[in-house]
Design a protein around this motif. Structure first.
Motif, PDB file in Angstrom:
ATOM      1  N   ALA A  58       0.815  -1.220   0.000  1.00  0.00           N
ATOM      2  CA  ALA A  58       0.000   0.000   0.000  1.00  0.00           C
ATOM      3  C   ALA A  58       0.851   1.274   0.000  1.00  0.00           C
ATOM      4  O   ALA A  58       0.321   2.370  -0.160  1.00  0.00           O
ATOM      5  CB  ALA A  58      -0.924   0.000   1.217  1.00  0.00           C
ATOM      6  N   ASP A  59       2.153   1.134   0.157  1.00  0.00           N
ATOM      7  CA  ASP A  59       3.054   2.272   0.296  1.00  0.00           C
ATOM      8  C   ASP A  59       3.557   2.734  -1.074  1.00  0.00           C
ATOM      9  O   ASP A  59       4.192   1.966  -1.799  1.00  0.00           O
ATOM     10  CB  ASP A  59       4.242   1.840   1.168  1.00  0.00           C
ATOM     11  N   PRO A  60       3.322   3.986  -1.446  1.00  0.00           N
ATOM     12  CA  PRO A  60       3.803   4.467  -2.754  1.00  0.00           C
ATOM     13  C   PRO A  60       5.326   4.614  -2.825  1.00  0.00           C
ATOM     14  O   PRO A  60       5.867   4.822  -3.910  1.00  0.00           O
ATOM     15  CB  PRO A  60       3.111   5.827  -2.910  1.00  0.00           C
ATOM     16  N   HIS A  61       6.017   4.481  -1.691  1.00  0.00           N
ATOM     17  CA  HIS A  61       7.469   4.650  -1.654  1.00  0.00           C
ATOM     18  C   HIS A  61       8.228   3.354  -1.379  1.00  0.00           C
ATOM     19  O   HIS A  61       9.421   3.381  -1.081  1.00  0.00           O
ATOM     20  CB  HIS A  61       7.847   5.689  -0.594  1.00  0.00           C
ATOM     21  N   HIS A  62       7.527   2.213  -1.465  1.00  0.00           N
ATOM     22  CA  HIS A  62       8.143   0.932  -1.104  1.00  0.00           C
ATOM     23  C   HIS A  62       7.393  -0.167  -1.846  1.00  0.00           C
ATOM     24  O   HIS A  62       6.169  -0.126  -1.924  1.00  0.00           O
ATOM     25  CB  HIS A  62       8.001   0.747   0.413  1.00  0.00           C
ATOM     26  N   ALA A  64       7.615  -4.660  -3.000  1.00  0.00           N
ATOM     27  CA  ALA A  64       8.291  -5.946  -2.830  1.00  0.00           C
ATOM     28  C   ALA A  64       8.003  -6.821  -4.040  1.00  0.00           C
ATOM     29  O   ALA A  64       6.894  -6.831  -4.570  1.00  0.00           O
ATOM     30  CB  ALA A  64       7.815  -6.630  -1.549  1.00  0.00           C
ATOM     31  N   LEU A  65       9.026  -7.563  -4.452  1.00  0.00           N
ATOM     32  CA  LEU A  65       8.918  -8.482  -5.577  1.00  0.00           C
ATOM     33  C   LEU A  65       9.392  -9.850  -5.124  1.00  0.00           C
ATOM     34  O   LEU A  65      10.337  -9.960  -4.335  1.00  0.00           O
ATOM     35  CB  LEU A  65       9.778  -8.001  -6.744  1.00  0.00           C
ATOM     36  N   LEU A  66       8.729 -10.871  -5.626  1.00  0.00           N
ATOM     37  CA  LEU A  66       9.140 -12.241  -5.340  1.00  0.00           C
ATOM     38  C   LEU A  66      10.022 -12.705  -6.481  1.00  0.00           C
ATOM     39  O   LEU A  66       9.654 -12.577  -7.663  1.00  0.00           O
ATOM     40  CB  LEU A  66       7.920 -13.150  -5.202  1.00  0.00           C
ATOM     41  N   GLY A  67      11.187 -13.214  -6.151  1.00  0.00           N
ATOM     42  CA  GLY A  67      12.110 -13.719  -7.152  1.00  0.00           C
ATOM     43  C   GLY A  67      11.917 -15.209  -7.357  1.00  0.00           C
ATOM     44  O   GLY A  67      11.764 -15.963  -6.396  1.00  0.00           O
ATOM     45  N   LEU A  68      11.918 -15.603  -8.609  1.00  0.00           N
ATOM     46  CA  LEU A  68      11.729 -17.004  -8.974  1.00  0.00           C
ATOM     47  C   LEU A  68      12.990 -17.540  -9.630  1.00  0.00           C
ATOM     48  O   LEU A  68      13.639 -16.839 -10.416  1.00  0.00           O
ATOM     49  CB  LEU A  68      10.555 -17.147  -9.946  1.00  0.00           C
ATOM     50  N   HIS A  69      13.330 -18.770  -9.290  1.00  0.00           N
ATOM     51  CA  HIS A  69      14.447 -19.468  -9.916  1.00  0.00           C
ATOM     52  C   HIS A  69      13.832 -20.618 -10.700  1.00  0.00           C
ATOM     53  O   HIS A  69      13.267 -21.542 -10.106  1.00  0.00           O
ATOM     54  CB  HIS A  69      15.425 -19.977  -8.853  1.00  0.00           C
ATOM     55  N   ASP A  70      13.933 -20.535 -12.027  1.00  0.00           N
ATOM     56  CA  ASP A  70      13.286 -21.517 -12.902  1.00  0.00           C
ATOM     57  C   ASP A  70      11.813 -21.704 -12.520  1.00  0.00           C
ATOM     58  O   ASP A  70      11.295 -22.820 -12.467  1.00  0.00           O
ATOM     59  CB  ASP A  70      14.035 -22.853 -12.875  1.00  0.00           C
ATOM     60  N   GLY A  71      11.151 -20.580 -12.202  1.00  0.00           N
ATOM     61  CA  GLY A  71       9.721 -20.582 -11.896  1.00  0.00           C
ATOM     62  C   GLY A  71       9.351 -20.894 -10.461  1.00  0.00           C
ATOM     63  O   GLY A  71       8.181 -20.841 -10.103  1.00  0.00           O
ATOM     64  N   VAL A  72      10.334 -21.200  -9.610  1.00  0.00           N
ATOM     65  CA  VAL A  72      10.069 -21.564  -8.216  1.00  0.00           C
ATOM     66  C   VAL A  72      10.503 -20.407  -7.307  1.00  0.00           C
ATOM     67  O   VAL A  72      11.615 -19.896  -7.454  1.00  0.00           O
ATOM     68  CB  VAL A  72      10.844 -22.852  -7.838  1.00  0.00           C
ATOM     69  N   PRO A  73       9.654 -19.972  -6.362  1.00  0.00           N
ATOM     70  CA  PRO A  73      10.040 -18.891  -5.458  1.00  0.00           C
ATOM     71  C   PRO A  73      11.372 -19.196  -4.778  1.00  0.00           C
ATOM     72  O   PRO A  73      11.562 -20.279  -4.216  1.00  0.00           O
ATOM     73  CB  PRO A  73       8.902 -18.848  -4.442  1.00  0.00           C
ATOM     74  N   ALA A  74      12.309 -18.220  -4.821  1.00  0.00           N
ATOM     75  CA  ALA A  74      13.646 -18.452  -4.292  1.00  0.00           C
ATOM     76  C   ALA A  74      14.263 -17.235  -3.607  1.00  0.00           C
ATOM     77  O   ALA A  74      15.243 -17.376  -2.893  1.00  0.00           O
ATOM     78  CB  ALA A  74      14.575 -18.923  -5.412  1.00  0.00           C
ATOM     79  N   PHE A  75      13.697 -16.042  -3.839  1.00  0.00           N
ATOM     80  CA  PHE A  75      14.258 -14.856  -3.191  1.00  0.00           C
ATOM     81  C   PHE A  75      13.238 -13.734  -3.156  1.00  0.00           C
ATOM     82  O   PHE A  75      12.211 -13.773  -3.836  1.00  0.00           O
ATOM     83  CB  PHE A  75      15.564 -14.409  -3.851  1.00  0.00           C
ATOM     84  N   LEU A  76      13.540 -12.757  -2.332  1.00  0.00           N
ATOM     85  CA  LEU A  76      12.682 -11.600  -2.124  1.00  0.00           C
ATOM     86  C   LEU A  76      13.498 -10.349  -2.414  1.00  0.00           C
ATOM     87  O   LEU A  76      14.681 -10.270  -2.040  1.00  0.00           O
ATOM     88  CB  LEU A  76      12.205 -11.589  -0.665  1.00  0.00           C
ATOM     89  N   MET A  77      12.880  -9.399  -3.072  1.00  0.00           N
ATOM     90  CA  MET A  77      13.517  -8.115  -3.338  1.00  0.00           C
ATOM     91  C   MET A  77      12.576  -7.015  -2.872  1.00  0.00           C
ATOM     92  O   MET A  77      11.382  -7.060  -3.153  1.00  0.00           O
ATOM     93  CB  MET A  77      13.758  -7.957  -4.838  1.00  0.00           C
ATOM     94  N   GLU A  78      13.115  -6.051  -2.144  1.00  0.00           N
ATOM     95  CA  GLU A  78      12.364  -4.857  -1.787  1.00  0.00           C
ATOM     96  C   GLU A  78      13.088  -3.649  -2.363  1.00  0.00           C
ATOM     97  O   GLU A  78      14.310  -3.583  -2.343  1.00  0.00           O
ATOM     98  CB  GLU A  78      12.253  -4.698  -0.268  1.00  0.00           C
ATOM     99  N   ARG A  79      12.286  -2.740  -2.880  1.00  0.00           N
ATOM    100  CA  ARG A  79      12.805  -1.492  -3.444  1.00  0.00           C
ATOM    101  C   ARG A  79      12.087  -0.365  -2.703  1.00  0.00           C
ATOM    102  O   ARG A  79      10.881  -0.451  -2.482  1.00  0.00           O
ATOM    103  CB  ARG A  79      12.487  -1.503  -4.934  1.00  0.00           C
ATOM    104  N   TYR A  80      12.830   0.682  -2.298  1.00  0.00           N
ATOM    105  CA  TYR A  80      12.191   1.774  -1.576  1.00  0.00           C
ATOM    106  C   TYR A  80      12.853   3.105  -1.935  1.00  0.00           C
ATOM    107  O   TYR A  80      13.973   3.143  -2.442  1.00  0.00           O
ATOM    108  CB  TYR A  80      12.219   1.538  -0.054  1.00  0.00           C
ATOM    109  N   ASP A  81      12.131   4.164  -1.672  1.00  0.00           N
ATOM    110  CA  ASP A  81      12.646   5.513  -1.895  1.00  0.00           C
ATOM    111  C   ASP A  81      13.283   5.979  -0.580  1.00  0.00           C
ATOM    112  O   ASP A  81      12.568   6.234   0.395  1.00  0.00           O
ATOM    113  CB  ASP A  81      11.510   6.445  -2.297  1.00  0.00           C
ATOM    114  N   PRO A  82      14.626   6.075  -0.525  1.00  0.00           N
ATOM    115  CA  PRO A  82      15.281   6.427   0.733  1.00  0.00           C
ATOM    116  C   PRO A  82      14.999   7.858   1.201  1.00  0.00           C
ATOM    117  O   PRO A  82      15.283   8.185   2.353  1.00  0.00           O
ATOM    118  CB  PRO A  82      16.766   6.207   0.442  1.00  0.00           C
TER     119      PRO A  82
END
Length: 184
Positions: A58-62, A64-82
């Motif tokens: 819900a945050d316009p400044h943050h 999150a993306l789910l990373g997939l390895h060969d289609g299987v969830p394997a990592f998390l990425m968050e991007r934010y405005d510092p």
């Protein structure tokens, strides 16, 4: 994107928007795992994880993306405005600064080079936006493994800062530093 590291094929690493309701149980297992201690959610309940990621969604400044390895969830990425999250008042943000967090899912069968491939994919995603001039991170000063990974993709430590929850190593990576590091 298909990724290789050290001459060995890692496989396809892709990203999709995180769905807090659908992905909360998966993330709960990741963030509460002992190997994820630096994520600081060891005691979180499932509902806490779901709420945290609903707030991020819900945050316009943050986001999150789910990373997939060969289609299987394997990592998390968050991007934010510092300029609006995480580092407000702790440094002077510049235009084009983007903050980042990433977490590789704990596994009993680690793949050599996988975590470096993940951070490279995360950085590639961040720099795919032409508005991104510099990526900012603030890992715990004690997280030596992530400091080495950050250096491998071009991050330069600036100084230690005190955040409410931890002493952190404020580090920056420009597009030029990233391109030089991954082309070496």
């Amino acid at each position: 994107m298909s990724t290789t590291t050290g001459g060995a094929a890692i496989g396809a690493l892709t990203l999709r928007p995180l769905d807090p309701a659908e992905d909360a149980a998966l993330l709960h297992g990741w963030v509460t795992h002992p190997k994820s201690a630096f994520w600081m959610m060891q005691e979180a309940k499932l509902i806490d994880v779901e709420r945290s990621y609903m707030e991020i969604a819900a945050d316009p400044h943050h986001d999150a993306l789910l990373g997939l390895h060969d289609g299987v969830p394997a990592f998390l990425m968050e991007r934010y405005d510092p300029a609006h999250r995480e580092l407000v008042g702790l440094y002077e943000p510049e235009p084009g600064d983007v903050g980042m967090h990433f977490l590789v899912a704990p596994t009993d069968r680690p793949v050599h080079g996988f975590t470096k491939a993940v951070i490279t994919a995360v950085m590639t995603e961040l720099f795919a936006d032409p508005a991104t001039a510099r990526v900012v991170v603030e890992p715990d000063v004690g997280n030596k493994a992530v400091h080495a990974l950050n250096a491998a993709v071009g991050f330069v430590p600036e100084r230690e800062i005190q955040k409410p929850e931890k002493k952190a190593l404020l580090s920056f990576c420009t597009r030029a530093h990233f391109e030089k590091a991954v082309s070496a």
